[in-house]
Motif scaffolding. Structure first.
Motif, PDB file in Angstrom:
ATOM      1  N   UNK A  79      36.062  29.760   9.095  1.00 24.84           N
ATOM      2  CA  UNK A  79      35.772  31.086   8.531  1.00 24.84           C
ATOM      3  C   UNK A  79      37.101  31.772   8.252  1.00 24.84           C
ATOM      4  N   UNK A  80      37.050  32.738   7.368  1.00 24.16           N
ATOM      5  CA  UNK A  80      38.259  33.522   7.126  1.00 24.16           C
ATOM      6  C   UNK A  80      37.865  34.958   6.835  1.00 24.16           C
ATOM      7  N   UNK A 111      42.116  32.489   0.755  1.00 25.81           N
ATOM      8  CA  UNK A 111      41.804  31.076   0.570  1.00 25.81           C
ATOM      9  C   UNK A 111      42.904  30.195   1.156  1.00 25.81           C
ATOM     10  N   UNK A 112      44.136  30.641   0.964  1.00 19.49           N
ATOM     11  CA  UNK A 112      45.288  29.875   1.443  1.00 19.49           C
ATOM     12  C   UNK A 112      45.284  29.768   2.969  1.00 19.49           C
ATOM     13  N   UNK A 113      45.040  30.890   3.624  1.00 20.41           N
ATOM     14  CA  UNK A 113      45.082  30.899   5.099  1.00 20.41           C
ATOM     15  C   UNK A 113      43.944  30.035   5.672  1.00 20.41           C
ATOM     16  N   UNK A 150      34.234  33.160  -2.235  1.00 17.40           N
ATOM     17  CA  UNK A 150      35.230  32.411  -3.000  1.00 17.40           C
ATOM     18  C   UNK A 150      36.367  31.863  -2.128  1.00 17.40           C
ATOM     19  N   UNK A 151      36.716  32.556  -1.053  1.00 20.92           N
ATOM     20  CA  UNK A 151      37.815  32.068  -0.207  1.00 20.92           C
ATOM     21  C   UNK A 151      37.471  30.667   0.294  1.00 20.92           C
ATOM     22  N   UNK A 164      52.810  34.357   0.381  1.00 26.14           N
ATOM     23  CA  UNK A 164      53.407  33.740  -0.819  1.00 26.14           C
ATOM     24  C   UNK A 164      52.400  33.467  -1.930  1.00 26.14           C
ATOM     25  N   UNK A 165      51.251  34.118  -1.900  1.00 27.01           N
ATOM     26  CA  UNK A 165      50.273  33.959  -2.982  1.00 27.01           C
ATOM     27  C   UNK A 165      50.349  35.183  -3.891  1.00 27.01           C
ATOM     28  N   UNK A 166      49.607  35.119  -5.031  1.00 27.38           N
ATOM     29  CA  UNK A 166      49.710  36.206  -6.007  1.00 27.38           C
ATOM     30  C   UNK A 166      48.830  37.394  -5.653  1.00 27.38           C
TER      31      UNK A 166
END
Lengths: 163, 329
Positions: B129-130, B49-51, B83-84, B40-42
């Protein structure tokens, strides 16, 4: 024995040089199946050619135009189809399978530009889409123009532009 | 450099993944999985970053803590200028350390946190971490929809946000010791051969750890490497056998565990900072809590290149950090 080997490790720090290591890596690098890939690319690339030929004949007869003009129409159609399929999101899987069969024809050119455009449109029209759309296709255009110039000059100098 | 810990525990963890991990063999061990890549992000970068932020929120909820209760947030990822992580930290309002050691970032974070907890500089810490497959593809390889053919040795960046809550309060997973690795370079230039790039770093850190702790490989029930992939795993085994005469039997690679390599289109397995902790915090911790594994050594491996350095035909350096985990039942 283990202690001895640790000592050995300490002494040399590292006792496999890069050449020997690269040999080891090569041993475990799987071979690509070139024959199979070649047959697939040949068949699918050929099919794209057949579709193109069909389109040329189709446009020439239905619009009553010359084969040369129909060729331009055919290219436009294939580019459109390539871009459309990219946007539908499954063309990458086709390209991944067919390899050179789909990225060498004009469909691949359209696809490379469209896929880059889709990625970068979120970074803005000028800084994103405009600047990055030719990320993959740019080299094809640059070196296509350079080689056209070189071969054109050769043709002129060697054969006086007759062949 | 090896550290020993007496009072550091991993109390809670959270694992959130993307669609490919959900179709893999470990799907039932993850807290949550998304069916698409946007959440649901752009765009992909915002999605990553959202996750990451979501995994932090989840671990806070599990640990029953609020953001003001947390002393430190350490996070890393693959995106340019991480940046995430930094964008997730912006919303969290917890003192933040951003780290980068590519796919070894997860263990790097755990080591920093463990040292600070052990020395009582902080009481608790969240290490995250992502990685995001499409964001990584876009940054390091081809545009996402291009699907250009890749060699079989390529690894597939995992999509996931993973967080761990560490403190000195006792729990079933103890952080026993850790080893900081040394950067290695064996002259590999091919960015599609990450397993070969990172195997020497893994071997070096493993040997350093064993030497510093005076242990043999048999001390551990399981030794895990980060993301060497199918071929990297074989290279490591032979490398360790040839150079150190050690047989790695109790060994596996998280890149080979997270996906079904034969059935999923993931080439030689997973990669990315999220790969090692996704497998360890879910499946391995489950085995440890059930008493099937007691001592586990996780060695996360990272390739320290950028797309520029690869284009400039420079060789790819690699790093590995080890952390020893013990089940306390």
């Amino acid at each position: 024995m283990y202690i001895f080997l640790l000592f050995f490790h300490n002494k040399n720090g590292d006792n496999m040089d890069t050449k020997e290591y690269q040999k080891l890596v090569k041993k475990y690098t799987p071979k690509e199946n070139r024959l199979f890939n070649g047959i697939i690319a040949f068949t699918i690339g050929g099919l794209v050619g057949v579709i193109g030929e069909f389109l040329v004949e189709f446009y020439a007869s239905i619009l009553e135009i010359s084969t040369k003009d129909a060729g331009t129409f055919m290219i436009i159609t294939l580019i459109f189809i390539g871009c459309l399929l990219t946007c539908f999101g499954f063309f990458d899987k086709w390209v991944n399978f067919a390899k050179a069969g789909l990225f060498i024809p004009i469909t691949g050119f359209a696809h490379s530009m469209m896929s880059a455009a889709l990625d970068y449109k979120k970074e803005g029209l000028v800084t994103g889409l405009g600047a990055n759309m030719l990320k993959l296709a740019g080299s094809v255009i640059i070196f296509g123009v350079v080689s056209a110039y070189v071969f054109g000059m050769l043709r002129l100098l060697l054969f006086g532009g007759t062949i | 450099m090896t550290f020993k810990y007496n009072n550091v525990y991993i109390n809670e963890v959270s694992t959130i993944t993307g669609p490919y991990e959900a179709k893999g063999p470990l799907f039932k061990y993850f807290d949550k999985s998304y069916k698409d890549f946007y959440f649901d992000m752009k765009n992909f970068e915002e999605a990553e970053s959202h996750i990451l932020k979501e995994s932090v929120d989840l671990v806070l909820k599990k640990a029953n803590k609020k953001t003001n209760d947390i002393d430190l947030f350490i996070s890393g990822d693959l995106l340019n200028q991480i940046t995430a992580s930094s964008f997730a930290a912006k919303d969290l309002k917890i003192p933040y350390l951003g780290i980068f050691n590519a796919c070894a970032s997860s263990v790097e974070g755990l080591i920093i946190a463990s040292n600070m907890i052990e020395s009582k500089q902080i009481n608790n810490c969240i290490c995250s971490v992502s990685s995001h497959n499409n964001a990584a593809e876009k940054q390091f390889r081809y545009p996402v929809e291009y699907g250009g053919p890749k060699p079989k040795t390529t690894t597939f960046t995992t999509t996931g946000g993973v967080s761990a809550y560490l403190s000195s309060e006792k729990s079933s997973i103890k952080v026993e010791s850790s080893t900081i690795g040394v950067v290695q370079d064996k002259g590999i230039k091919d960015a599609y051969q990450m397993g070969a790039v990172m195997a020497p770093a893994m071997a070096d850190t493993l040997i350093r750890h064993l030497k510093d702790t005076n242990r043999t490989v048999d001390y551990y029930d399981l030794i895990l490497s980060g993301d060497l992939g199918k071929y990297g795993k074989d290279i490591l085994k032979e490398y360790v056998k040839k150079v150190y005469d050690i047989n790695l039997n109790n060994y596996d690679d998280t890149a080979c565990m997270i996906y079904d390599i034969d059935k999923q289109p993931v080439y030689s397995g997973g990669s990315g900072p999220a790969c090692a902790p996704l497998v360890t915090y879910s499946y391995i911790f489950d085995l440890m809590k059930k008493g099937k594994l007691k001592k586990v050594l996780l060695v996360a491996t990272g390739a320290l290149h950028s797309s520029t350095s690869v284009n400039e035909k420079r060789t790819i350096p690699s790093i590995a950090h080890a952390i020893s985990l013990e089940a306390i039942i």
